[in-house]
Enzyme design. Structure first.
Site, PDB file in Angstrom:
ATOM      1  N   HIS A 290     -53.517   2.847   6.079  1.00  0.00           N
ATOM      2  CA  HIS A 290     -54.451   3.681   5.320  1.00  0.00           C
ATOM      3  C   HIS A 290     -54.102   3.779   3.832  1.00  0.00           C
ATOM      4  O   HIS A 290     -54.887   4.314   3.044  1.00  0.00           O
ATOM      5  CB  HIS A 290     -54.559   5.087   5.936  1.00  0.00           C
ATOM      6  CG  HIS A 290     -53.357   5.960   5.741  1.00  0.00           C
ATOM      7  ND1 HIS A 290     -52.175   5.782   6.431  1.00  0.00           N
ATOM      8  CD2 HIS A 290     -53.148   7.040   4.931  1.00  0.00           C
ATOM      9  CE1 HIS A 290     -51.304   6.705   6.067  1.00  0.00           C
ATOM     10  NE2 HIS A 290     -51.860   7.477   5.151  1.00  0.00           N
ATOM     11  N   HIS A 291     -52.930   3.234   3.429  1.00  0.00           N
ATOM     12  CA  HIS A 291     -52.600   3.162   2.002  1.00  0.00           C
ATOM     13  C   HIS A 291     -52.748   1.740   1.448  1.00  0.00           C
ATOM     14  O   HIS A 291     -52.384   1.495   0.291  1.00  0.00           O
ATOM     15  CB  HIS A 291     -51.180   3.676   1.748  1.00  0.00           C
ATOM     16  CG  HIS A 291     -51.076   5.169   1.790  1.00  0.00           C
ATOM     17  ND1 HIS A 291     -51.713   5.988   0.882  1.00  0.00           N
ATOM     18  CD2 HIS A 291     -50.443   5.996   2.656  1.00  0.00           C
ATOM     19  CE1 HIS A 291     -51.446   7.251   1.167  1.00  0.00           C
ATOM     20  NE2 HIS A 291     -50.689   7.288   2.252  1.00  0.00           N
TER      21      HIS A 291
ATOM     22  N   ASP B   3     -59.545  10.599   3.631  1.00  0.00           N
ATOM     23  CA  ASP B   3     -58.306  11.275   3.243  1.00  0.00           C
ATOM     24  C   ASP B   3     -58.292  11.556   1.737  1.00  0.00           C
ATOM     25  O   ASP B   3     -57.997  12.675   1.297  1.00  0.00           O
ATOM     26  CB  ASP B   3     -57.120  10.396   3.634  1.00  0.00           C
ATOM     27  CG  ASP B   3     -55.776  11.066   3.391  1.00  0.00           C
ATOM     28  OD1 ASP B   3     -55.715  12.307   3.489  1.00  0.00           O
ATOM     29  OD2 ASP B   3     -54.804  10.345   3.112  1.00  0.00           O
TER      30      ASP B   3
ATOM     31  N   LYS C  46     -44.608  10.888   8.034  1.00  0.00           N
ATOM     32  CA  LYS C  46     -43.937  11.772   7.081  1.00  0.00           C
ATOM     33  C   LYS C  46     -42.835  12.609   7.741  1.00  0.00           C
ATOM     34  O   LYS C  46     -42.035  13.233   7.041  1.00  0.00           O
ATOM     35  CB  LYS C  46     -44.962  12.690   6.409  1.00  0.00           C
ATOM     36  CG  LYS C  46     -45.829  11.967   5.387  1.00  0.00           C
ATOM     37  CD  LYS C  46     -46.798  12.922   4.695  1.00  0.00           C
ATOM     38  CE  LYS C  46     -47.635  12.193   3.662  1.00  0.00           C
ATOM     39  NZ  LYS C  46     -48.616  13.106   3.002  1.00  0.00           N
TER      40      LYS C  46
ATOM     41  N   HIS D 194     -43.393   6.061   4.891  1.00  0.00           N
ATOM     42  CA  HIS D 194     -44.011   6.834   5.982  1.00  0.00           C
ATOM     43  C   HIS D 194     -45.050   6.024   6.747  1.00  0.00           C
ATOM     44  O   HIS D 194     -45.296   6.283   7.927  1.00  0.00           O
ATOM     45  CB  HIS D 194     -44.620   8.143   5.445  1.00  0.00           C
ATOM     46  CG  HIS D 194     -45.962   8.000   4.808  1.00  0.00           C
ATOM     47  ND1 HIS D 194     -46.136   7.685   3.471  1.00  0.00           N
ATOM     48  CD2 HIS D 194     -47.214   8.137   5.319  1.00  0.00           C
ATOM     49  CE1 HIS D 194     -47.417   7.649   3.194  1.00  0.00           C
ATOM     50  NE2 HIS D 194     -48.099   7.915   4.288  1.00  0.00           N
TER      51      HIS D 194
ATOM     52  N   HIS E  74     -52.703  10.035  10.809  1.00  0.00           N
ATOM     53  CA  HIS E  74     -52.521   9.030   9.756  1.00  0.00           C
ATOM     54  C   HIS E  74     -51.220   9.212   8.985  1.00  0.00           C
ATOM     55  O   HIS E  74     -50.630   8.245   8.514  1.00  0.00           O
ATOM     56  CB  HIS E  74     -53.724   9.007   8.808  1.00  0.00           C
ATOM     57  CG  HIS E  74     -53.919  10.248   7.991  1.00  0.00           C
ATOM     58  ND1 HIS E  74     -54.554  11.358   8.493  1.00  0.00           N
ATOM     59  CD2 HIS E  74     -53.552  10.568   6.724  1.00  0.00           C
ATOM     60  CE1 HIS E  74     -54.591  12.302   7.550  1.00  0.00           C
ATOM     61  NE2 HIS E  74     -53.997  11.849   6.468  1.00  0.00           N
ATOM     62  N   ASP E  75     -50.745  10.455   8.828  1.00  0.00           N
ATOM     63  CA  ASP E  75     -49.506  10.699   8.082  1.00  0.00           C
ATOM     64  C   ASP E  75     -48.346  11.107   8.990  1.00  0.00           C
ATOM     65  O   ASP E  75     -47.382  11.727   8.526  1.00  0.00           O
ATOM     66  CB  ASP E  75     -49.735  11.786   7.031  1.00  0.00           C
ATOM     67  CG  ASP E  75     -50.324  11.232   5.742  1.00  0.00           C
ATOM     68  OD1 ASP E  75     -50.175  10.020   5.498  1.00  0.00           O
ATOM     69  OD2 ASP E  75     -50.949  12.000   4.981  1.00  0.00           O
TER      70      ASP E  75
END
Length: 613
Positions: free
Chosen positions: A519-520, A548, A468, A493, A464-465
């Site tokens: 997801h954000h 998360d 970054k 990201h 998911h990240d």
């Protein structure tokens, strides 16, 4: 480097393997080569990519273990050239956590074996043993090809073999089929397979068999077919669907054993018994005995209404390891432990006569040996229409299930590794993504998704990240609050992650890309990068968002202490319908204790995550 705790028997397979080890650091190369050499059948060592490529071309080893960053040509360039020589070459890449850009290049090259530095000898030996086991299996399979070709000759001489398309059109017939039936190949090719059935064969039987085959499930049974002269031809027909890499049926192979003479004897027996003075019990006994003789070609277990085993045939006994006498009268659950939860036997009893249930089921044989069978459940009805017994027609799929699970596990570990690389760079722990993955899978199941869909979310969540990797360290690891410009950079990201993952056309990576991108996003539409709201946000992203944030709140960081349960529950309740999907918040709060147990590794390790609150 302690590896004495390993099961040494596991490493015996390495004696049959040759390996090329390429490493430019002399101390590392000499130490690891000294450890590996006693285990391997043959070890070749090179100090750079150019020398490694030359040595590979000369020796053609079974496995290549290579560092990435080396002089002359690096490990990935060498790997690409090796793959040009042998496309399926087994390659293990040894990489440091800061080699992220190289890892993505490795994925493009199709490499799926990684070991991180500093090298754990135990982990490396285990990985090499696993790869060696696969290589030896391929060798064995290739050796078997010659034997199988001979078997095919034997089968062609002993059985009627044909092939047909998923819509039933015949594409191949062997000489034996033509010899017995009287047809010529040109009489059959292109015709529908059900056209060969005799008028006395119930049409619904053929339709039911075709429907089962289209679901990818083999079918076996007695079929009344028609010779070219119109005479009856009775066969035991075994139909096996051939699947492509996506699980779609591409063709069906049919093998028929001629039972016409046996059938005539059976018919004579029926007439004799029907006109004899034997009691009904005696007649029924003889019918059952002869029926058993006709079923010897199938793998069958029969249970009564109370799920007790009535009978089994020889094929089933050979597979499971118990004799018929040992099984008779025992509950089916003793060899099929999941039957109570599955309730498939009950379903067969509760529906009409035409019902046919099928599924994959776990069986346990002698000495605890486990099997995975594809099972068809058929209810046998009495004169009153009630289920008298249940026939289970079994197909052993243990090996194919194991191979599928190994592929899935490899994908899962690769994604976890890449996720851990990102988390390590942002000063998080690798356990964070594993906890997020577990909780996400649990929420997916409770939200009504299938086991398959939940598994995909669990495997994709660690990515998911991943975006970054494109964020500057100064922003990524800033201990205090981000300035507006810094926050805008951090928000990128999501898009970076989507661009990285969106290049790969694969179902799993597609789910990972959607999660990384969304997801954000917030349920009320105030999130980023696109400000989408509600159901427009993918369900996978909504699930991972909660998992998360939950783990972030529950974990201590350099800039904050872990929140307690009461404070976290209050936060999710306050953000219900704002930041988070309200239905998923309700699920989280309703199963709070279970979720926390999952995070701490105390939940039951099974596919359904049963409640234990």
């Amino acid at each position: 480097m302690n590896y004495l705790s390993m099961d040494m028997q596991t490493l015996e397979v390495l004696k049959y393997i040759s390996l090329l080890y390429v490493e430019d650091d002399a101390a590392t190369r000499e130490e690891l080569a000294m450890i590996l050499e006693p285990w391997l059948g043959e070890l070749h060592v090179a100090s750079d990519g150019q020398a490694g490529l030359a040595l590979y071309s000369q020796k053609l080893p079974d496995i290549v273990v290579t560092d990435i960053q080396m002089p002359k040509i690096n490990g990935l360039v060498m790997t690409g050239k090796i793959r040009g020589i042998v496309p399926g070459q087994a390659i293990v890449v040894v990489s440091a956590y800061n080699d992220v850009e190289y890892l993505f290049k490795a994925i493009e090259l199709g490499i799926d074996h990684y070991v991180t530095k500093p090298v754990s000898v135990e982990l490396l030996l285990k990985k090499l043993a696993a790869i060696a086991t696969g290589i030896l299996a391929v060798r064995e399979r290739e050796r078997n090809q010659t034997v199988l070709a001979q078997y095919k000759m034997l089968v062609d001489q002993a059985a009627n073999v044909s092939k047909f398309t998923p819509d039933g059109r015949i594409t191949y017939v062997n000489d034996k089929l033509c010899e017995i039936s009287g047809y010529k190949p040109e009489d059959l090719l292109g015709h529908h397979v059900l056209e060969l059935n005799h008028a006395s064969e119930p049409p619904d039987n053929g339709k039911a068999a075709m429907a089962q085959l289209l679901r990818g499930i083999p079918w076996t049974g007695i079929v009344r077919k028609r010779m070219r002269t119109g005479e009856l031809l009775v066969v035991e027909s075994s139909l096996v669907p051939i699947l492509d890499e996506h699980g779609a049926v591409t063709e069906v192979v049919s093998m028929d054993v001629d039972l016409t003479e046996h059938h005539r004897v059976y018919q004579n027996l029926v007439e004799t018994l029907s006109t004899s003075n034997r009691s009904f019990v005696e007649q029924r006994h003889f019918f059952a005995e002869y029926k058993r003789a006709l079923e010897l070609g199938s793998c069958i277990c029969v249970a009564d209404r109370q799920h007790r085993i009535i009978s089994t045939n020889q094929h089933f006994e050979n597979l499971i390891g118990y004799s018929a006498d040992e099984l008779k009268g025992r509950p089916v659950s003793e060899i099929m432990p999941d039957v109570s939860a599955d309730r498939c036997l009950d379903h067969v009893q509760q529906v009409n006569k035409e019902h046919f249930a099928s599924r994959s089921s776990r069986f346990v044989g002698r000495n605890g040996r486990e099997f995975q069978f594809s099972v068809g459940f058929v209810g046998v009805h009495n004169m009153a229409g009630e289920v008298d017994s249940i026939i289970m027609i079994c197909q052993d799929i243990t090996e194919s299930t194991r191979l599928s699970r190994e592929i899935s596990d490899t994908q899962r570990e690769l994604l976890f590794m890449l996720g851990e690389v990102v988390e390590t760079r942002s000063l998080e722990t690798g356990q964070h993504i594993r906890r997020v993955a577990k909780v996400a899978r649990f929420l997916a199941i409770k939200a009504g998704l299938s086991e398959d869909a939940a598994d995909l979310i669990e495997m994709a969540a660690p990515m998911h990240d991943i975006g970054k990797v494109g964020i500057a360290d100064a922003v990524l690891n800033k201990p205090g609050k981000l300035e507006p410009a810094e926050f805008e950079e951090m928000k990128k990201h999501s898009e970076i992650g989507f661009k990285i993952l969106g290049k790969v056309e694969h179902r799993l990576i597609g789910v990972a890309a959607a999660i990384a991108y969304e997801h954000h996003e917030r349920f009320d539409g105030l999130g980023y990068p696109n400000g989408i709201a509600g159901a427009n946000i993918s369900l996978e992203a909504r699930i991972v968002s909660i998992a998360d944030v939950l783990d972030a709140l529950a974990s201590s960081r350099s800039y904050k202490k872990a929140w307690d349960d009461e404070r976290m529950q209050a936060y999710f309740l306050a953000q219900r319908g704002l930041q988070f999907d309200p239905d998923l918040v309700d699920i989280l709060l309703a199963h709070w204790k279970t979720v926390q147990a999952l995070r701490h590794g105390n939940a039951p390790q099974n596919s359904s995550f049963g409640e234990f609150q």
